[in-house]
Motif scaffolding. Structure first.
Motif, PDB file in Angstrom:
ATOM      1  N   ARG A  79       0.832  -1.213   0.000  1.00  0.00           N
ATOM      2  CA  ARG A  79       0.000   0.000   0.000  1.00  0.00           C
ATOM      3  C   ARG A  79       0.864   1.260   0.000  1.00  0.00           C
ATOM      4  N   ALA A  80       1.965   1.218   0.725  1.00  0.00           N
ATOM      5  CA  ALA A  80       2.849   2.391   0.787  1.00  0.00           C
ATOM      6  C   ALA A  80       3.504   2.679  -0.559  1.00  0.00           C
ATOM      7  N   CYS A  81       3.630   1.668  -1.406  1.00  0.00           N
ATOM      8  CA  CYS A  81       4.305   1.821  -2.699  1.00  0.00           C
ATOM      9  C   CYS A  81       3.352   2.013  -3.875  1.00  0.00           C
ATOM     10  N   VAL A  82       2.060   1.826  -3.665  1.00  0.00           N
ATOM     11  CA  VAL A  82       1.097   1.829  -4.769  1.00  0.00           C
ATOM     12  C   VAL A  82       1.193   3.074  -5.640  1.00  0.00           C
ATOM     13  N   ASP A  83       1.262   4.241  -5.063  1.00  0.00           N
ATOM     14  CA  ASP A  83       1.246   5.485  -5.846  1.00  0.00           C
ATOM     15  C   ASP A  83       2.629   5.979  -6.253  1.00  0.00           C
ATOM     16  N   MET A  84       3.650   5.208  -5.977  1.00  0.00           N
ATOM     17  CA  MET A  84       5.013   5.609  -6.351  1.00  0.00           C
ATOM     18  C   MET A  84       5.308   5.089  -7.751  1.00  0.00           C
ATOM     19  N   GLU A  85       5.394   5.981  -8.706  1.00  0.00           N
ATOM     20  CA  GLU A  85       5.598   5.562 -10.091  1.00  0.00           C
ATOM     21  C   GLU A  85       7.065   5.299 -10.427  1.00  0.00           C
ATOM     22  N   ILE A 102      -2.240 -10.851  -2.149  1.00  0.00           N
ATOM     23  CA  ILE A 102      -2.484  -9.430  -1.966  1.00  0.00           C
ATOM     24  C   ILE A 102      -3.333  -8.982  -3.147  1.00  0.00           C
ATOM     25  N   PRO A 103      -4.463  -8.303  -2.890  1.00  0.00           N
ATOM     26  CA  PRO A 103      -5.325  -7.871  -3.985  1.00  0.00           C
ATOM     27  C   PRO A 103      -4.557  -7.019  -5.012  1.00  0.00           C
ATOM     28  N   GLN A 104      -4.875  -7.197  -6.281  1.00  0.00           N
ATOM     29  CA  GLN A 104      -4.186  -6.509  -7.370  1.00  0.00           C
ATOM     30  C   GLN A 104      -4.177  -4.994  -7.177  1.00  0.00           C
ATOM     31  N   ASN A 105      -5.281  -4.425  -6.664  1.00  0.00           N
ATOM     32  CA  ASN A 105      -5.352  -2.971  -6.495  1.00  0.00           C
ATOM     33  C   ASN A 105      -4.461  -2.455  -5.373  1.00  0.00           C
TER      34      ASN A 105
END
Length: 109
Positions: A79-85, A102-105
């Protein structure tokens, strides 16, 4: 054994795994070592290095073989890395054949 004001403390890792910090922060009774396991217990496990993107920073997460079942910790890391492009995440579970769902989203792209 007392030494320079404290009991000796040992880390089960070499110093280069540690987050960089000033030598003045580390107590004189603190020592790094190598991992505490038999070298002959290790096996080569294939890793898809070709899937790594050399233009992105690499985040490597591992809790070793003792705590590798803490799914919530791994979910939080994802979750901490999700928005890091500009990063890619590699998670090591510590044992061959281990897996977590872990869910794909919640996975970084």
């Amino acid at each position: 054994t007392p030494r320079d004001g404290g009991l000796i403390q040992l880390a089960q890792q070499p110093a280069f795994f540690e987050f960089p910090k000033s030598a003045s922060i580390v107590a004189k009774h603190f020592f790094y070592s190598t991992p505490w396991h038999r070298p002959d217990r290790d096996v080569d496990i294939p890793f898809p290095f070709e899937r790594l993107n050399p233009s992105k920073k690499l985040i490597y997460a591992s809790l070793g073989t003792v705590q590798n079942s803490l799914l919530e910790v791994y979910q939080n890391i994802c979750r901490a890395c999700v928005d890091m492009e500009d990063v890619q995440l590699v998670i090591a579970l510590g044992k061959e054949g281990s897996s977590i769902n872990i869910p794909q989203n919640e996975l970084p792209s």
